[in-house]
Design a protein around this motif. Sequence first.
Motif, PDB file in Angstrom:
ATOM      1  N   GLN A 141      -9.328   4.626  33.985  1.00  0.00           N
ATOM      2  CA  GLN A 141      -8.721   3.440  33.375  1.00  0.00           C
ATOM      3  C   GLN A 141      -7.817   2.712  34.373  1.00  0.00           C
ATOM      4  OE1 GLN A 141      -6.953   5.286  29.931  1.00  0.00           O
ATOM      5  NE2 GLN A 141      -8.660   4.678  28.580  1.00  0.00           N
ATOM      6  N   GLU A 142      -7.125   3.470  35.185  1.00  0.00           N
ATOM      7  CA  GLU A 142      -6.300   2.861  36.223  1.00  0.00           C
ATOM      8  C   GLU A 142      -7.180   2.155  37.254  1.00  0.00           C
ATOM      9  OE1 GLU A 142      -2.758   1.660  37.726  1.00  0.00           O
ATOM     10  OE2 GLU A 142      -3.066   2.861  35.911  1.00  0.00           O
ATOM     11  N   THR A 143      -8.307   2.803  37.564  1.00  0.00           N
ATOM     12  CA  THR A 143      -9.251   2.190  38.504  1.00  0.00           C
ATOM     13  C   THR A 143      -9.840   0.916  37.920  1.00  0.00           C
ATOM     14  OG1 THR A 143      -9.816   4.380  39.377  1.00  0.00           O
ATOM     15  CG2 THR A 143     -11.349   2.585  39.855  1.00  0.00           C
ATOM     16  N   LEU A 144     -10.035   0.912  36.601  1.00  0.00           N
ATOM     17  CA  LEU A 144     -10.605  -0.266  35.940  1.00  0.00           C
ATOM     18  C   LEU A 144      -9.702  -1.485  36.118  1.00  0.00           C
ATOM     19  CD1 LEU A 144     -12.731  -1.567  34.115  1.00  0.00           C
ATOM     20  CD2 LEU A 144     -11.439  -0.730  32.136  1.00  0.00           C
ATOM     21  N   GLU A 163     -11.056  -4.837  37.720  1.00  0.00           N
ATOM     22  CA  GLU A 163     -11.021  -6.135  37.035  1.00  0.00           C
ATOM     23  C   GLU A 163     -10.278  -7.173  37.881  1.00  0.00           C
ATOM     24  OE1 GLU A 163     -11.208  -4.862  32.307  1.00  0.00           O
ATOM     25  OE2 GLU A 163      -9.268  -4.893  33.347  1.00  0.00           O
ATOM     26  N   ALA A 164      -9.228  -6.728  38.533  1.00  0.00           N
ATOM     27  CA  ALA A 164      -8.485  -7.660  39.400  1.00  0.00           C
ATOM     28  C   ALA A 164      -9.352  -8.126  40.569  1.00  0.00           C
ATOM     29  CB  ALA A 164      -7.226  -6.986  39.916  1.00  0.00           C
ATOM     30  N   SER A 165     -10.112  -7.194  41.121  1.00  0.00           N
ATOM     31  CA  SER A 165     -11.006  -7.560  42.228  1.00  0.00           C
ATOM     32  C   SER A 165     -12.098  -8.502  41.747  1.00  0.00           C
ATOM     33  CB  SER A 165     -11.625  -6.301  42.834  1.00  0.00           C
ATOM     34  OG  SER A 165     -10.631  -5.455  43.388  1.00  0.00           O
ATOM     35  N   TYR A 166     -12.578  -8.291  40.530  1.00  0.00           N
ATOM     36  CA  TYR A 166     -13.615  -9.176  39.979  1.00  0.00           C
ATOM     37  C   TYR A 166     -13.069 -10.589  39.780  1.00  0.00           C
ATOM     38  CZ  TYR A 166     -16.352 -11.455  36.339  1.00  0.00           C
ATOM     39  OH  TYR A 166     -17.051 -12.379  35.592  1.00  0.00           O
ATOM     40  N   GLU A 167     -11.837 -10.670  39.239  1.00  0.00           N
ATOM     41  CA  GLU A 167     -11.239 -11.978  39.012  1.00  0.00           C
ATOM     42  C   GLU A 167     -10.979 -12.709  40.327  1.00  0.00           C
ATOM     43  OE1 GLU A 167      -7.765 -11.234  36.742  1.00  0.00           O
ATOM     44  OE2 GLU A 167      -8.858 -10.737  34.891  1.00  0.00           O
ATOM     45  N   SER A 184     -19.964  -4.316  38.337  1.00  0.00           N
ATOM     46  CA  SER A 184     -19.122  -3.174  38.701  1.00  0.00           C
ATOM     47  C   SER A 184     -18.114  -2.876  37.592  1.00  0.00           C
ATOM     48  CB  SER A 184     -18.387  -3.456  40.013  1.00  0.00           C
ATOM     49  OG  SER A 184     -19.290  -3.656  41.075  1.00  0.00           O
ATOM     50  N   VAL A 185     -17.568  -3.920  36.995  1.00  0.00           N
ATOM     51  CA  VAL A 185     -16.624  -3.739  35.896  1.00  0.00           C
ATOM     52  C   VAL A 185     -17.329  -3.145  34.690  1.00  0.00           C
ATOM     53  CG1 VAL A 185     -15.032  -4.918  34.331  1.00  0.00           C
ATOM     54  CG2 VAL A 185     -15.208  -5.670  36.706  1.00  0.00           C
ATOM     55  N   LEU A 186     -18.494  -3.652  34.367  1.00  0.00           N
ATOM     56  CA  LEU A 186     -19.242  -3.175  33.201  1.00  0.00           C
ATOM     57  C   LEU A 186     -19.665  -1.707  33.369  1.00  0.00           C
ATOM     58  CD1 LEU A 186     -21.469  -6.318  32.489  1.00  0.00           C
ATOM     59  CD2 LEU A 186     -19.369  -5.621  31.325  1.00  0.00           C
ATOM     60  N   GLN A 187     -20.062  -1.373  34.577  1.00  0.00           N
ATOM     61  CA  GLN A 187     -20.474   0.018  34.835  1.00  0.00           C
ATOM     62  C   GLN A 187     -19.300   0.971  34.659  1.00  0.00           C
ATOM     63  OE1 GLN A 187     -22.132  -0.330  38.799  1.00  0.00           O
ATOM     64  NE2 GLN A 187     -24.232  -0.453  38.018  1.00  0.00           N
ATOM     65  N   LEU A 188     -18.137   0.585  35.146  1.00  0.00           N
ATOM     66  CA  LEU A 188     -16.959   1.440  35.022  1.00  0.00           C
ATOM     67  C   LEU A 188     -16.541   1.574  33.559  1.00  0.00           C
ATOM     68  CD1 LEU A 188     -14.920   3.163  36.445  1.00  0.00           C
ATOM     69  CD2 LEU A 188     -13.540   1.131  36.901  1.00  0.00           C
ATOM     70  N   LYS A 189     -16.609   0.491  32.810  1.00  0.00           N
ATOM     71  CA  LYS A 189     -16.292   0.559  31.384  1.00  0.00           C
ATOM     72  C   LYS A 189     -17.261   1.484  30.648  1.00  0.00           C
ATOM     73  CE  LYS A 189     -14.049  -3.940  30.725  1.00  0.00           C
ATOM     74  NZ  LYS A 189     -14.129  -5.254  30.027  1.00  0.00           N
ATOM     75  N   SER A 190     -18.530   1.428  31.036  1.00  0.00           N
ATOM     76  CA  SER A 190     -19.531   2.303  30.416  1.00  0.00           C
ATOM     77  C   SER A 190     -19.238   3.775  30.716  1.00  0.00           C
ATOM     78  CB  SER A 190     -20.929   1.930  30.918  1.00  0.00           C
ATOM     79  OG  SER A 190     -21.907   2.805  30.402  1.00  0.00           O
ATOM     80  N   GLN A 191     -18.837   4.051  31.963  1.00  0.00           N
ATOM     81  CA  GLN A 191     -18.503   5.425  32.343  1.00  0.00           C
ATOM     82  C   GLN A 191     -17.285   5.925  31.570  1.00  0.00           C
ATOM     83  OE1 GLN A 191     -17.981   5.374  36.591  1.00  0.00           O
ATOM     84  NE2 GLN A 191     -20.118   4.816  37.009  1.00  0.00           N
ATOM     85  N   ILE A 192     -16.292   5.062  31.393  1.00  0.00           N
ATOM     86  CA  ILE A 192     -15.108   5.455  30.627  1.00  0.00           C
ATOM     87  C   ILE A 192     -15.488   5.743  29.179  1.00  0.00           C
ATOM     88  CG2 ILE A 192     -12.901   4.637  29.718  1.00  0.00           C
ATOM     89  CD1 ILE A 192     -12.517   3.081  32.312  1.00  0.00           C
ATOM     90  N   SER A 193     -16.335   4.909  28.617  1.00  0.00           N
ATOM     91  CA  SER A 193     -16.780   5.114  27.238  1.00  0.00           C
ATOM     92  C   SER A 193     -17.514   6.444  27.088  1.00  0.00           C
ATOM     93  CB  SER A 193     -17.692   3.960  26.810  1.00  0.00           C
ATOM     94  OG  SER A 193     -18.168   4.163  25.493  1.00  0.00           O
ATOM     95  N   SER A 194     -18.348   6.780  28.060  1.00  0.00           N
ATOM     96  CA  SER A 194     -19.079   8.056  28.016  1.00  0.00           C
ATOM     97  C   SER A 194     -18.120   9.236  28.124  1.00  0.00           C
ATOM     98  CB  SER A 194     -20.106   8.102  29.148  1.00  0.00           C
ATOM     99  OG  SER A 194     -21.070   7.079  29.004  1.00  0.00           O
ATOM    100  N   GLN A 195     -17.131   9.113  28.995  1.00  0.00           N
ATOM    101  CA  GLN A 195     -16.148  10.182  29.163  1.00  0.00           C
ATOM    102  C   GLN A 195     -15.314  10.373  27.892  1.00  0.00           C
ATOM    103  OE1 GLN A 195     -15.558  12.356  31.749  1.00  0.00           O
ATOM    104  NE2 GLN A 195     -17.481  11.583  32.580  1.00  0.00           N
TER     105      GLN A 195
END
Length: 236
Positions: A154-157, A161-165, A173-184
Amino acid sequence: MIKKIIATLAIGTVLLTSPLFARDLSIDQAVGEAVNKSSQVLAKVIDIKNAQIDEDTKFSSLYPTITASSTLSRGESYSGVNQNYFTPALSASLSFNPAMITTLDATSLALENKTISLEQSKRDVALQIKKLYYGILVQESAVGLQEDNIAYMQETLKNTEASYENGDIPELSVLQLKSQISSQQAALEKTKTSIVSQKRTLAYLIGIDDITEDLNLTDALPTTFNDDLSEYTIDK
């Protein structure tokens, strides 16, 4: 004001659904309670008691059979009246054959076998409880690791997100990380549910009336290989 009311209701719901305290339970307590209340072990105890009765009375077949009898005899007359007399007689007989020795030996062996079976049942129950107890500890340790991992992701997210903006990375990259967090998070909830289920199983096996009562396992996982749990905690 509305936020305070919602917060108060939320706290009340937590208090109603969560136990006020947890019962401390060591591995020795768990094993002892399970062995004492195991129907398998109790059945073996009854078998031993019956076998002990057979063992205590097995020599009764060697006791002689004593019978009492009497005979009626007519004595000399006295004053014109015949006198009758009963003559008592005792006899003893002993019925014995070599097969009795085999029967006596079999009775002793039956008692010995049932005693061995009882001890084996106790070991089986103890092993089952130890596996369950330490299995729960393993999963509780996994919960801590999963929570730490989710917090890190979540901290990495936030940084992602800041890098994406800033246009440095694609949205994927943001969507993939959110998906991984959801799975975890889903895996974490599954582990927590498993812990609750296994604790209730443990509570049932040790004879706790209310199996929903929370248990606090006070022992720690073994850290060495020279203990009685290495045979199944290491390779399994």
